[in-house]
Scaffold this motif. Structure first.
Motif, PDB file in Angstrom:
ATOM      1  N   GLY A  45       0.793  -1.362  -0.031  1.00 16.61           N
ATOM      2  CA  GLY A  45      -0.145   0.049   0.025  1.00 16.61           C
ATOM      3  C   GLY A  45       0.935   1.287  -0.048  1.00 16.61           C
ATOM      4  O   GLY A  45       0.479   2.245  -0.117  1.00 16.61           O
ATOM      5  N   ILE A  46       2.028   1.124   0.209  1.00 18.09           N
ATOM      6  CA  ILE A  46       3.041   2.340   0.282  1.00 18.09           C
ATOM      7  C   ILE A  46       4.325   2.250  -1.104  1.00 18.09           C
ATOM      8  O   ILE A  46       4.223   2.672  -1.802  1.00 18.09           O
ATOM      9  N   ASP A  47       4.898   0.975  -0.664  1.00 23.65           N
ATOM     10  CA  ASP A  47       5.957   0.604  -1.668  1.00 23.65           C
ATOM     11  C   ASP A  47       5.298  -0.583  -2.749  1.00 23.65           C
ATOM     12  O   ASP A  47       6.065  -0.331  -3.832  1.00 23.65           O
ATOM     13  N   ILE A  48       4.641  -1.065  -2.430  1.00 24.79           N
ATOM     14  CA  ILE A  48       4.011  -2.266  -3.244  1.00 24.79           C
ATOM     15  C   ILE A  48       2.465  -2.147  -3.370  1.00 24.79           C
ATOM     16  O   ILE A  48       1.867  -2.024  -2.493  1.00 24.79           O
ATOM     17  N   ALA A  49       1.969  -2.274  -4.542  1.00 21.38           N
ATOM     18  CA  ALA A  49       0.599  -1.990  -4.834  1.00 21.38           C
ATOM     19  C   ALA A  49      -0.006  -3.147  -5.672  1.00 21.38           C
ATOM     20  O   ALA A  49       0.910  -4.012  -6.261  1.00 21.38           O
ATOM     21  N   GLU A  50      -1.299  -3.064  -5.750  1.00 23.36           N
ATOM     22  CA  GLU A  50      -1.996  -4.045  -6.336  1.00 23.36           C
ATOM     23  C   GLU A  50      -1.473  -4.357  -8.072  1.00 23.36           C
ATOM     24  O   GLU A  50      -1.448  -5.640  -8.257  1.00 23.36           O
ATOM     25  N   ARG A  51      -0.863  -3.449  -8.762  1.00 26.20           N
ATOM     26  CA  ARG A  51      -0.650  -3.571  -9.876  1.00 26.20           C
ATOM     27  C   ARG A  51       0.728  -4.505  -9.890  1.00 26.20           C
ATOM     28  O   ARG A  51       1.234  -4.758 -11.257  1.00 26.20           O
ATOM     29  N   ASP A  52       1.677  -4.639  -8.974  1.00 21.66           N
ATOM     30  CA  ASP A  52       2.808  -4.988  -9.340  1.00 21.66           C
ATOM     31  C   ASP A  52       2.995  -6.415  -9.129  1.00 21.66           C
ATOM     32  O   ASP A  52       2.269  -7.103  -8.867  1.00 21.66           O
ATOM     33  N   LEU A  53       4.323  -6.998  -9.805  1.00 28.10           N
ATOM     34  CA  LEU A  53       4.447  -8.349  -9.741  1.00 28.10           C
ATOM     35  C   LEU A  53       5.574  -8.819  -8.847  1.00 28.10           C
ATOM     36  O   LEU A  53       6.157  -7.843  -8.260  1.00 28.10           O
ATOM     37  N   ALA A  54       5.614 -10.024  -8.527  1.00 31.38           N
ATOM     38  CA  ALA A  54       6.429 -10.501  -7.328  1.00 31.38           C
ATOM     39  C   ALA A  54       7.670  -9.904  -7.533  1.00 31.38           C
ATOM     40  O   ALA A  54       8.371  -9.439  -6.606  1.00 31.38           O
ATOM     41  N   GLN A  55       8.390 -10.363  -8.461  1.00 29.16           N
ATOM     42  CA  GLN A  55       9.990  -9.942  -9.022  1.00 29.16           C
ATOM     43  C   GLN A  55       9.982  -8.787  -8.767  1.00 29.16           C
ATOM     44  O   GLN A  55      11.265  -8.480  -8.652  1.00 29.16           O
ATOM     45  N   GLU A  56       9.047  -7.821  -9.225  1.00 23.38           N
ATOM     46  CA  GLU A  56       9.464  -6.204  -9.443  1.00 23.38           C
ATOM     47  C   GLU A  56       9.611  -5.873  -8.022  1.00 23.38           C
ATOM     48  O   GLU A  56      10.294  -4.725  -7.720  1.00 23.38           O
TER      49      GLU A  56
END
Length: 371
Positions: free
Chosen positions: A243-254
């Motif tokens: 919710g801050i650095d990681i968002a729902e659009r992101d992929l695991a390896q990103e």
């Protein structure tokens, strides 16, 4: 990247309620979906304790969920990215939760106590993740049950073990392990979490004993610390927050958090995308820990190389230390920008209420910072 607020109506943590009776009252604010103290002492003193001593702080935003039923191991293994069946007794593993397209829906920690399974979820993700997981309990003998009646405080720092020893509580030699002990006539669940720059402990105790335990940990030498210093230290450690650095659009390896992925387990939701990325090529951007020469920018601040877009800052904070102030950030960096190995630059407002901008530079840290 915009902070995603997932908790509908934040309430005060047990510790915040206990400390509210003090005079003066500590300032509180919403953090991780709950109302918790922002500062409990001078910020620089709190930071120093996290970096080089021992800090005690609220963890009342953590929620515990029991996973029950005959199919619990098989079902849970199919819902998260890390090992479940392979967990040793009294061990834990940090996991991402994906959808079928491999996009990250949240994160949680799975704990195993003998044949019992438990999830540890942050309050601002609890309702959403529970709804997501519940949709996939179809013909399975599985029940998810919130465990209420206990709350948690954290003990963080290089000397956290010393404080535990003074309290007569066991020290855990390895991260992501747990044990139970008796203290002051009550049971305490002790968990050691993942850390980069310090030891991180979570102490679960009955809500009625929370205030007593807090006072005892302080008396044993831990510095009371609020959420602002804790958040700054998280950023310096390079531990991303959903919710801050990681968002729902992101992929695991990103996320660059390979500690959340197991490539030896069976199938799980979103695994096809994870495996495709591993076998066919890399992603085009990665979360990285940065050290900045300049003031701490707002989340979403663009990074550049010359005039080319190089990524953006997701979170940033200043750490005021006896040796001087240092600024750290987490950012999503384009792969081509890392290959070029040229300086990253950004601009930020000079101060509140001004249009003047100041420039700063950022460098990707190849290893955790030293202090």
């Amino acid at each position: 990247m915009t902070d995603i607020h997932l908790a509908a109506s934040p309430t005060a943590t047990r510790l915040a309620s206990v400390l509210a009776s003090q005079n003066p009252h500590p300032e509180v604010s919403v953090y991780r979906g709950v109302v918790t103290p922002v500062e409990l002492d001078v910020r620089s003193r709190e930071i120093e304790a996290l970096v080089s001593a021992a800090a005690v702080h609220d963890l009342g935003w953590l929620r515990r969920v029991a996973v029950r039923g005959e199919d619990r191991f098989r079902w849970l293994s199919g819902m998260v990215t890390n090992t479940v069946n392979g967990l040793a007794p009294n061990a834990g593993a940090w996991n991402l939760v994906l959808n079928a397209q491999g996009r990250i829906q949240g994160d949680l920690t799975v704990w195993r106590d003998g044949e019992d399974l438990e999830l540890e979820i942050e309050a601002d993700q609890h309702d959403r993740l529970m709804a997501h997981l519940d949709r996939f309990i179809i013909m399975d003998d599985v029940e998810l049950a919130d465990l209420d009646g206990e709350s948690a405080i954290g003990l963080t720092g290089a000397r956290a073990g010393d404080v535990l020893g003074r309290l007569g509580l066991p020290v855990l030699p390895e991260p992501l392990t747990q044990t139970r002990a008796e203290w002051d006539g009550t049971r305490v669940l002790i968990r050691r979490g993942y850390g980069v720059l310090a030891e991180h402990y979570t102490l679960w105790v009955s809500a009625e004993k929370m205030g007593v335990l807090w006072q005892a940990v302080c008396a044993a030498g831990a510095q009371p610390t609020g959420s602002a210093a804790l958040e700054a230290f998280r950023i310096a450690e390079g531990i991303p927050a959903y919710g801050i650095d990681i968002a729902e659009r992101d992929l695991a390896q990103e996320t660059s958090q390979m500690r959340a992925l197991s490539f030896d387990k069976g199938c799980y939701l979103g695994q096809e995308i994870v495996e495709r990325i591993r076998s066919r090529g890399n992603v085009h951007r990665h979360l990285r820990t940065l050290e900045l020469d300049g003031s701490a920018p707002e989340p979403g601040t663009k990074l550049a190389q010359d005039t080319a877009d190089a990524g953006q800052i997701t979170s940033a904070a200043e750490l005021s230390l006896a040796s001087g102030t240092r600024v750290f950030a987490i950012g999503m960096i384009r792969a081509e920008a890392e290959v070029r190995k040229q300086p990253l630059t950004y601009t930020t407002k000079a101060g509140t209420g001004t249009q003047e901008e100041t420039a700063g530079t950022a460098r990707v840290l190849a290893a955790p910072p030293t202090f």
